[in-house]
Design a protein around this motif. Structure first.
Motif, PDB file in Angstrom:
ATOM      1  N   ASN A 163     -35.084   2.740 -50.613  1.00 51.65           N
ATOM      2  CA  ASN A 163     -34.020   2.337 -49.729  1.00 51.65           C
ATOM      3  C   ASN A 163     -33.820   3.436 -48.603  1.00 51.65           C
ATOM      4  O   ASN A 163     -32.923   3.222 -47.739  1.00 51.65           O
ATOM      5  CB  ASN A 163     -32.693   2.146 -50.684  1.00 51.65           C
ATOM      6  CG  ASN A 163     -32.941   0.917 -51.451  1.00 51.65           C
ATOM      7  OD1 ASN A 163     -33.629  -0.057 -51.301  1.00 51.65           O
ATOM      8  ND2 ASN A 163     -31.950   0.981 -52.283  1.00 51.65           N
ATOM      9  N   TRP A 238     -30.287  -2.088 -60.880  1.00 54.46           N
ATOM     10  CA  TRP A 238     -31.670  -2.231 -60.520  1.00 54.46           C
ATOM     11  C   TRP A 238     -32.613  -2.530 -61.843  1.00 54.46           C
ATOM     12  O   TRP A 238     -32.389  -2.250 -62.761  1.00 54.46           O
ATOM     13  CB  TRP A 238     -32.160  -1.035 -59.791  1.00 54.46           C
ATOM     14  CG  TRP A 238     -31.198  -0.745 -58.507  1.00 54.46           C
ATOM     15  CD1 TRP A 238     -30.141  -0.223 -58.532  1.00 54.46           C
ATOM     16  CD2 TRP A 238     -31.608  -1.103 -57.119  1.00 54.46           C
ATOM     17  NE1 TRP A 238     -29.886   0.068 -57.154  1.00 54.46           N
ATOM     18  CE2 TRP A 238     -30.615  -0.619 -56.422  1.00 54.46           C
ATOM     19  CE3 TRP A 238     -32.614  -1.853 -56.596  1.00 54.46           C
ATOM     20  CZ2 TRP A 238     -30.390  -1.102 -55.101  1.00 54.46           C
ATOM     21  CZ3 TRP A 238     -32.660  -2.226 -55.156  1.00 54.46           C
ATOM     22  CH2 TRP A 238     -31.447  -1.804 -54.423  1.00 54.46           C
ATOM     23  N   THR A 249     -42.558  -1.564 -49.158  1.00 52.74           N
ATOM     24  CA  THR A 249     -42.115  -0.189 -49.340  1.00 52.74           C
ATOM     25  C   THR A 249     -43.014   0.702 -49.099  1.00 52.74           C
ATOM     26  O   THR A 249     -42.737   1.863 -48.253  1.00 52.74           O
ATOM     27  CB  THR A 249     -41.244  -0.014 -50.377  1.00 52.74           C
ATOM     28  OG1 THR A 249     -40.025  -0.671 -50.512  1.00 52.74           O
ATOM     29  CG2 THR A 249     -40.598   1.512 -50.563  1.00 52.74           C
TER      30      THR A 249
END
Length: 256
Positions: A163, A238, A249
């Motif tokens: 993130n 998560w 990612t």
């Protein structure tokens, strides 16, 4: 069981669990380690299927394929960490291990009641139910590889990097309640990931940089000076990376 101990550990094993338990042994000496049998994968994924749905679960399963390729070289990184940080990822000879089917069985509760510890250290177990949490008059303290409450659940270090939040790459030591990593926070560590790290080494890196907060929290518990607090972050649980999320990612942020 004749003798009593200040602390006892609950775990299902694994390298980062033994790293923490062995760090506590250096501080507190020998203490019993209650080792539960890992939950079978069929039951685990059945529960995930009910919770998340078939599409997401299938994508999580598919992500295992590219993860196999990113595992290449990780053993060398782990070996370097073991030497550089003096990590002990296996049970040390003489460790008193008591096998139980699950932390939520009468067998586990009987051991806890017999030892009557001042504090219970928990690392890498299934969710602990109310009966076990009430088995002894002692706090249950969990080591979690993620910064709560933003990275509750699984693989918190990976998701923090995925993130773009490396400042949240670290661990939390917290009290256990009946939620998923929702108990009062005792200490947190902030750890620097290395360029050589991948999904397969993040747990090791975080463990190497978080032993001190585990020892401090257990010292506080034994001395009766726990001071839980809250952290002002959005709360989210998560799970495992999905195929699309993992590949995207990796390509976009270099986080594999």
């Amino acid at each position: 069981m004749a003798e009593t101990h200040d602390i006892v550990a609950l775990t299902s094993g694994g390298p980062h669990s033994w790293i923490m338990i062995n760090a506590l042994r250096e501080r507190f000496g020998d203490f019993p380690v209650i080792l539960e049998q890992p939950e079978c994968q069929k039951s685990f994924w059945k529960r995930r299927l009910k919770m998340l749905g078939p599409i997401k679960v299938a994508s999580m399963q598919a992500a295992r394929l590219p993860m196999k390729f990113t595992k290449l070289g990780s053993e060398n990184v782990i070996t370097d960490m073991i030497g550089a940080y003096r990590l002990f990822p296996k049970p040390i000879q003489g460790t008193r291990i008591i096998d139980v089917p699950s932390v939520n069985t009468k067998a586990c509760r009987d051991v806890l009641a017999d030892v009557a510890p001042k504090a219970v250290f928990v690392v890498s177990t299934r969710m602990i139910g109310r009966k076990t949490l009430n088995a002894v008059d002692a706090p249950f303290i969990n080591y979690h590889s993620g910064i709560n409450p933003a990275y509750r659940g699984m693989f918190g270090g990976y998701f923090a990097l995925a993130n773009g939040e490396p400042e949240h790459f670290g661990a939390t030591v917290h009290l256990i309640d009946e939620g998923v990593d929702t108990g009062g926070i005792l200490y947190q560590s902030k750890v620097d990931a290395h360029p050589s790290d991948t999904f397969h080494t993040y747990l090791w890196r975080i463990a190497a940089g978080s032993r001190d907060i585990v020892v401090q929290a257990m010292e506080d518990a034994v001395d009766g000076r726990l001071a839980p607090h809250t952290v002002n972050l959005p709360s989210r649980q998560w799970f495992a990376p999905t195929l699309g999320g993992y590949v995207w990612t990796g390509l976009s942020r270099g986080v594999w």
